[in-house]
Motif scaffolding. Structure first.
Motif, short mmCIF file in Angstrom:
data_model
loop_
_atom_site.label_atom_id
_atom_site.label_comp_id
_atom_site.label_asym_id
_atom_site.label_seq_id
_atom_site.Cartn_x
_atom_site.Cartn_y
_atom_site.Cartn_z
N LEU A 54 0.83 -1.20 0.00
CA LEU A 54 0.00 0.00 0.00
C LEU A 54 0.87 1.26 0.00
O LEU A 54 0.59 2.23 -0.74
CB LEU A 54 -0.93 -0.01 1.22
CG LEU A 54 -1.87 1.17 1.37
CD1 LEU A 54 -2.75 1.34 0.14
CD2 LEU A 54 -2.73 1.00 2.63
N LEU A 120 -6.18 -2.97 -0.63
CA LEU A 120 -5.34 -1.90 -1.16
C LEU A 120 -6.20 -0.71 -1.62
O LEU A 120 -5.86 0.45 -1.35
CB LEU A 120 -4.50 -2.42 -2.32
CG LEU A 120 -3.46 -3.49 -1.96
CD1 LEU A 120 -2.82 -4.07 -3.23
CD2 LEU A 120 -2.39 -2.94 -1.02
N GLY A 123 -7.36 1.30 1.20
CA GLY A 123 -6.24 2.05 1.75
C GLY A 123 -5.94 3.31 0.95
O GLY A 123 -5.33 4.25 1.48
#
Length: 283
Positions: A54, A120, A123
């Motif tokens: 990330l 991801l 995030g």
């Protein structure tokens, strides 16, 4: 006096992750499924590895990146640069459902790829949800121009026509055609995190039952019952796994639990006969 610390069992740990729908830890719960196959798995290390991915993709984004820009950068990073994709050569490998193995091999199935991709995407601040599409798990993303439905095997956005074409075999098998046809939108509703983990577990269950690997089937069933404590067919299936392993008392208890609670008339007689057979064997 200090008492020795006893870490929670993998099943207890899983139970803590899926206890509440409000605080349901989807990605961590998905990672924890691999503990049955990899008892020494360091879950925090897997979570840290994803955090590092990330951080890498975040560095590629300008501060003012909009949702569409974020989506394009994420897909370039995930599918092109890292090479994640479907394990088309060995689709029924259990490791396709284990997040630690997925991170190592970069190969999985739609739902495992989706769970990692969504972690991801969230995030990055994208609004994403899983979609329990028949036969092929999808993800959907809210964008300024509307909602995009994406195939997690490739990152490609699918048109309504493509989705309908993929749905057609399921509709025909299920008799949901002509006057019984259900609108496409009903198949694109967001899947709850609990349902996503259940689908992952049932994928593993199908693999292990087909292989007649009853020890692994039983481990999956234990998790399914923790996850879905009022899904009575899961007690039946755990009981049948116990029976195959010669655990007669546990098998009878689970199968009788199913008979007491089930209103499904299709297999009640067969299960009752199995209970009688098990009792005779143990007597």
């Amino acid at each position: 006096m200090q008492f020795p610390y006893t870490p929670p069992s993998p099943l207890d740990y899983f139970a803590s992750l899926v206890y509440s729908d409000v605080d349901f830890a989807l990605f961590e719960a998905a990672v924890s499924l691999a503990q049955d196959e990899y008892p020494e798995l360091d879950i925090q290390r897997v979570l840290d590895e994803v955090d590092q991915l990330l951080a890498r993709v975040r560095r590629r984004l300008p501060a003012d990146a909009g949702a569409l820009h974020k989506l394009r950068i994420l897909n370039q990073f995930f599918y092109k640069d890292l090479g994640f994709g479907g394990n088309v050569n060995n689709y029924y490998d259990p490791d396709n459902s284990h997040m630690n193995a997925l991170l190592r091999t970069r190969r999985g199935i739609p739902i495992s790829l989706a769970v990692l991709w969504m972690e991801l995407a969230q995030g990055l601040g994208l609004s994403v949800r899983g979609v329990g599409f028949p036969g092929h798990f999808m993800v959907k993303v809210n964008l300024p121009m509307g909602q995009a439905v994406i195939d997690p095997m490739s990152g490609h956005s699918l048109s309504r026509e493509e989705l309908s074409e993929r749905l057609d075999p399921f509709r025909r098998r299920s008799g949901l055609v002509d006057e019984f046809e259900v609108p496409l939108g009903l198949y694109l509703q967001a899947a709850a995190p609990r349902d996503i983990i259940a689908r992952m577990l049932r994928n593993l269950k199908e693999i292990y039952r087909t292989q007649e690997d009853w020890e692994r089937t039983l481990a999956v069933q234990e998790r399914l019952i923790v996850l879905l404590p009022e899904s009575w067919p899961e007690y039946r299936d755990r009981g049948l796994a116990h029976a195959e392993l010669g655990h007669t008392d546990q098998a009878v208890a689970d199968l009788e639990c199913y008979l007491v609670h089930s209103d499904d008339l299709v297999d009640v007689d067969a299960i009752a006969d199995r209970v009688d057979e098990l009792r005779r064997q143990s007597g």
